[in-house]
Design a protein around this motif. Sequence first.
Motif, PDB file in Angstrom:
ATOM      1  N   ARG A 112       7.352   0.397  18.962  1.00  0.00           N
ATOM      2  CA  ARG A 112       7.717  -0.144  17.645  1.00  0.00           C
ATOM      3  C   ARG A 112       7.223   0.763  16.523  1.00  0.00           C
ATOM      4  O   ARG A 112       7.906   0.959  15.510  1.00  0.00           O
ATOM      5  CB  ARG A 112       7.113  -1.542  17.457  1.00  0.00           C
ATOM      6  N   LEU A 113       6.017   1.290  16.702  1.00  0.00           N
ATOM      7  CA  LEU A 113       5.427   2.154  15.690  1.00  0.00           C
ATOM      8  C   LEU A 113       6.255   3.436  15.538  1.00  0.00           C
ATOM      9  O   LEU A 113       6.625   3.836  14.423  1.00  0.00           O
ATOM     10  CB  LEU A 113       3.994   2.501  16.098  1.00  0.00           C
ATOM     11  N   TYR A 114       6.570   4.081  16.642  1.00  0.00           N
ATOM     12  CA  TYR A 114       7.356   5.316  16.585  1.00  0.00           C
ATOM     13  C   TYR A 114       8.750   5.061  16.036  1.00  0.00           C
ATOM     14  O   TYR A 114       9.352   5.926  15.408  1.00  0.00           O
ATOM     15  CB  TYR A 114       7.416   5.985  17.960  1.00  0.00           C
ATOM     16  N   GLU A 115       9.261   3.875  16.277  1.00  0.00           N
ATOM     17  CA  GLU A 115      10.556   3.507  15.720  1.00  0.00           C
ATOM     18  C   GLU A 115      10.496   3.482  14.182  1.00  0.00           C
ATOM     19  O   GLU A 115      11.435   3.896  13.506  1.00  0.00           O
ATOM     20  CB  GLU A 115      10.913   2.117  16.232  1.00  0.00           C
ATOM     21  N   GLN A 116       9.389   2.968  13.673  1.00  0.00           N
ATOM     22  CA  GLN A 116       9.214   2.940  12.223  1.00  0.00           C
ATOM     23  C   GLN A 116       9.099   4.358  11.658  1.00  0.00           C
ATOM     24  O   GLN A 116       9.712   4.679  10.649  1.00  0.00           O
ATOM     25  CB  GLN A 116       7.970   2.116  11.846  1.00  0.00           C
ATOM     26  N   PHE A 117       8.301   5.192  12.316  1.00  0.00           N
ATOM     27  CA  PHE A 117       8.180   6.579  11.863  1.00  0.00           C
ATOM     28  C   PHE A 117       9.556   7.247  11.881  1.00  0.00           C
ATOM     29  O   PHE A 117       9.910   7.999  10.982  1.00  0.00           O
ATOM     30  CB  PHE A 117       7.222   7.365  12.762  1.00  0.00           C
ATOM     31  N   ARG A 123       2.396  14.471   9.970  1.00  0.00           N
ATOM     32  CA  ARG A 123       1.463  13.713   9.143  1.00  0.00           C
ATOM     33  C   ARG A 123       2.140  13.228   7.858  1.00  0.00           C
ATOM     34  O   ARG A 123       1.955  12.079   7.445  1.00  0.00           O
ATOM     35  CB  ARG A 123       0.241  14.569   8.823  1.00  0.00           C
ATOM     36  N   ALA A 124       2.922  14.115   7.248  1.00  0.00           N
ATOM     37  CA  ALA A 124       3.628  13.722   6.021  1.00  0.00           C
ATOM     38  C   ALA A 124       4.569  12.556   6.298  1.00  0.00           C
ATOM     39  O   ALA A 124       4.673  11.619   5.501  1.00  0.00           O
ATOM     40  CB  ALA A 124       4.404  14.916   5.454  1.00  0.00           C
ATOM     41  N   MET A 125       5.228  12.617   7.444  1.00  0.00           N
ATOM     42  CA  MET A 125       6.133  11.527   7.825  1.00  0.00           C
ATOM     43  C   MET A 125       5.348  10.233   8.007  1.00  0.00           C
ATOM     44  O   MET A 125       5.764   9.170   7.547  1.00  0.00           O
ATOM     45  CB  MET A 125       6.851  11.889   9.121  1.00  0.00           C
ATOM     46  N   ARG A 126       4.210  10.322   8.675  1.00  0.00           N
ATOM     47  CA  ARG A 126       3.389   9.139   8.923  1.00  0.00           C
ATOM     48  C   ARG A 126       2.911   8.528   7.607  1.00  0.00           C
ATOM     49  O   ARG A 126       2.915   7.307   7.434  1.00  0.00           O
ATOM     50  CB  ARG A 126       2.189   9.542   9.789  1.00  0.00           C
ATOM     51  N   ILE A 127       2.510   9.393   6.686  1.00  0.00           N
ATOM     52  CA  ILE A 127       1.992   8.892   5.406  1.00  0.00           C
ATOM     53  C   ILE A 127       3.083   8.160   4.636  1.00  0.00           C
ATOM     54  O   ILE A 127       2.850   7.074   4.100  1.00  0.00           O
ATOM     55  CB  ILE A 127       1.405  10.059   4.578  1.00  0.00           C
ATOM     56  N   VAL A 128       4.285   8.730   4.594  1.00  0.00           N
ATOM     57  CA  VAL A 128       5.384   8.044   3.912  1.00  0.00           C
ATOM     58  C   VAL A 128       5.621   6.692   4.573  1.00  0.00           C
ATOM     59  O   VAL A 128       5.733   5.665   3.893  1.00  0.00           O
ATOM     60  CB  VAL A 128       6.670   8.888   3.933  1.00  0.00           C
ATOM     61  N   ALA A 129       5.671   6.682   5.892  1.00  0.00           N
ATOM     62  CA  ALA A 129       5.933   5.431   6.607  1.00  0.00           C
ATOM     63  C   ALA A 129       4.841   4.403   6.311  1.00  0.00           C
ATOM     64  O   ALA A 129       5.127   3.234   6.042  1.00  0.00           O
ATOM     65  CB  ALA A 129       6.026   5.695   8.103  1.00  0.00           C
ATOM     66  N   GLU A 130       3.593   4.845   6.310  1.00  0.00           N
ATOM     67  CA  GLU A 130       2.485   3.909   6.050  1.00  0.00           C
ATOM     68  C   GLU A 130       2.547   3.338   4.641  1.00  0.00           C
ATOM     69  O   GLU A 130       2.265   2.173   4.416  1.00  0.00           O
ATOM     70  CB  GLU A 130       1.142   4.627   6.221  1.00  0.00           C
ATOM     71  N   ARG A 131       2.915   4.191   3.705  1.00  0.00           N
ATOM     72  CA  ARG A 131       2.915   3.727   2.311  1.00  0.00           C
ATOM     73  C   ARG A 131       4.115   2.878   1.976  1.00  0.00           C
ATOM     74  O   ARG A 131       4.052   2.034   1.092  1.00  0.00           O
ATOM     75  CB  ARG A 131       2.909   4.933   1.361  1.00  0.00           C
ATOM     76  N   ARG A 132       5.237   3.122   2.649  1.00  0.00           N
ATOM     77  CA  ARG A 132       6.486   2.546   2.197  1.00  0.00           C
ATOM     78  C   ARG A 132       7.087   1.499   3.114  1.00  0.00           C
ATOM     79  O   ARG A 132       7.978   0.768   2.693  1.00  0.00           O
ATOM     80  CB  ARG A 132       7.514   3.657   1.955  1.00  0.00           C
ATOM     81  N   LEU A 133       6.665   1.451   4.370  1.00  0.00           N
ATOM     82  CA  LEU A 133       7.269   0.490   5.284  1.00  0.00           C
ATOM     83  C   LEU A 133       6.277  -0.618   5.618  1.00  0.00           C
ATOM     84  O   LEU A 133       5.292  -0.400   6.327  1.00  0.00           O
ATOM     85  CB  LEU A 133       7.737   1.196   6.564  1.00  0.00           C
ATOM     86  N   ALA A 134       6.559  -1.790   5.098  1.00  0.00           N
ATOM     87  CA  ALA A 134       5.662  -2.934   5.287  1.00  0.00           C
ATOM     88  C   ALA A 134       5.525  -3.268   6.768  1.00  0.00           C
ATOM     89  O   ALA A 134       4.486  -3.762   7.218  1.00  0.00           O
ATOM     90  CB  ALA A 134       6.192  -4.132   4.515  1.00  0.00           C
ATOM     91  N   GLU A 135       6.567  -2.980   7.515  1.00  0.00           N
ATOM     92  CA  GLU A 135       6.586  -3.257   8.951  1.00  0.00           C
ATOM     93  C   GLU A 135       5.401  -2.606   9.676  1.00  0.00           C
ATOM     94  O   GLU A 135       4.870  -3.176  10.639  1.00  0.00           O
ATOM     95  CB  GLU A 135       7.914  -2.725   9.523  1.00  0.00           C
ATOM     96  N   ILE A 136       4.997  -1.446   9.203  1.00  0.00           N
ATOM     97  CA  ILE A 136       3.862  -0.744   9.832  1.00  0.00           C
ATOM     98  C   ILE A 136       2.574  -1.534   9.666  1.00  0.00           C
ATOM     99  O   ILE A 136       1.832  -1.740  10.635  1.00  0.00           O
ATOM    100  CB  ILE A 136       3.694   0.662   9.218  1.00  0.00           C
ATOM    101  N   ASP A 137       2.304  -2.006   8.460  1.00  0.00           N
ATOM    102  CA  ASP A 137       1.111  -2.822   8.222  1.00  0.00           C
ATOM    103  C   ASP A 137       1.093  -4.016   9.156  1.00  0.00           C
ATOM    104  O   ASP A 137       0.065  -4.358   9.734  1.00  0.00           O
ATOM    105  CB  ASP A 137       1.101  -3.348   6.778  1.00  0.00           C
ATOM    106  N   ARG A 138       2.255  -4.633   9.259  1.00  0.00           N
ATOM    107  CA  ARG A 138       2.377  -5.822  10.092  1.00  0.00           C
ATOM    108  C   ARG A 138       2.048  -5.496  11.554  1.00  0.00           C
ATOM    109  O   ARG A 138       1.262  -6.194  12.202  1.00  0.00           O
ATOM    110  CB  ARG A 138       3.811  -6.359   9.990  1.00  0.00           C
ATOM    111  N   LEU A 139       2.654  -4.432  12.055  1.00  0.00           N
ATOM    112  CA  LEU A 139       2.426  -4.025  13.442  1.00  0.00           C
ATOM    113  C   LEU A 139       0.957  -3.706  13.697  1.00  0.00           C
ATOM    114  O   LEU A 139       0.380  -4.148  14.694  1.00  0.00           O
ATOM    115  CB  LEU A 139       3.258  -2.778  13.770  1.00  0.00           C
TER     116      LEU A 139
END
Lengths: 224, 224
Positions: free
Chosen positions: A13-18, B94-110
Amino acid sequence: MNDEATHRDFKNRLYEQFARVGKAIASPARIEFLELLAQGERTVDSLAKETGLSLANASQHLIALREAGLVLSRKAGLSVHYRLADPSVFELTRAMRIVAERRLAEIDRLVAEHFVGRADSEAVSFEDLLAKARSGEVVVLDTRPAHEYEAGHIEGAVSAPVDALQARLRTLPKSKEYVAYCRGPYCVYADQAVELLRANGRTAHRLQDGYPEWKAAGLPVETV
Amino acid sequence: MNDEATHRDFKNRLYEQFARVGKAIASPARIEFLELLAQGERTVDSLAKETGLSLANASQHLIALREAGLVLSRKAGLSVHYRLADPSVFELTRAMRIVAERRLAEIDRLVAEHFVGRADSEAVSFEDLLAKARSGEVVVLDTRPAHEYEAGHIEGAVSAPVDALQARLRTLPKSKEYVAYCRGPYCVYADQAVELLRANGRTAHRLQDGYPEWKAAGLPVETV
DNA sequence: TTCATAATCAAGAAATCTATTGAGTACTTG
DNA sequence: CAAGTACTCAATAGATTTCTTGATTATGAA
């Protein structure tokens, strides 16, 4: 903490989000939009016209970018204005560009072919410009379209869209030194401006990078 | 320099090249491979087994990554070893991960759901660890599989794969303080190690980030 | 040489993505 | 209100991507 299967599921699920973010920058059209949006907010219509895409197609790409969290939109009257959602989005496009420059020989070939006669050694670095600016002898020219200048520009820069530069030559004394910048390393406006200025007896140089890079470096900017 | 049509063509070709890099990180499977390769070189077979993909499928993804310039391969005996082509590739992920962390609420949830009870405040920062390491009272544990430790680890760290940690407890005195790290912020080995150590009367903390981040920060590493 | 292993190649079905077309909505202007 | 503009939606054909299956190649071991 969790069992093996749960953990695999979490990872998937995490990699899907990335990958949602990766997919957003997997299309040339969307990459171009991100570069234009790095200059400032723009409407769907203006992006479509500049890139030559149909309005519907541009709209769909922008919606895709919004759903991946890379851009935000606001409606004002008839128009919808899109903008980058976060500075990290510009960093992402920069990271992508750096990998491409370092690893894809095709890029070197394209750039060498297109920027014949562009000597990188002639470009002015940010440090150089800051030093020169303090001495007061340099005029910084923003060669992007006027609306991009208005959305934000290097502190102290003068708007000088390359289309209108010829007409403005009289107002640019030969005694000064000029540094022109535009959207970024592959933008040609600054090159064209330097060419025109030199052909008319001015001392002119191109700035190494563009406005988005300047801003990302935390250097002083101005908005009208 | 060039006319309008030529310039549009150049831009299209350029964005197409950038998109090759974007497409490479547009798939969850390839993103997972890049994370594993950030730990060090790995064979196709070992990557396929760890991720649960078929060998043919894993091979195809790795070839795609290679054609986009993100990884390199070398053949040794029966096996083909893949590795990241350049540090900029890790920066891209890393840049991709940072964007995903900041912008996709789904990541926080997971993350909140999966890492129940993980308090970020308990994590040790790189600066903290460097300071503690100088005092000599801290033991740094590399909880990744042994082959990843061998491919490169934090200077002075001890290999302590989480599977084998229980058996090694006797060799870890209660008088010391332990800091465990693994692959990165979403890796659970370090959490599991800390849990086990605490359950057995040790003082233990998780390092904020993993080995690739440590290495990218230019901090001291060691290879066997 | 024969066998086993690691990886790639090749072909195809299913899913996804892209651009186009035409319709529909929201808003502004006359 | 009617007309025009900016944008989105919906449907679709064509292209691309993904995963599977089975064959093939390269290497090392028996």
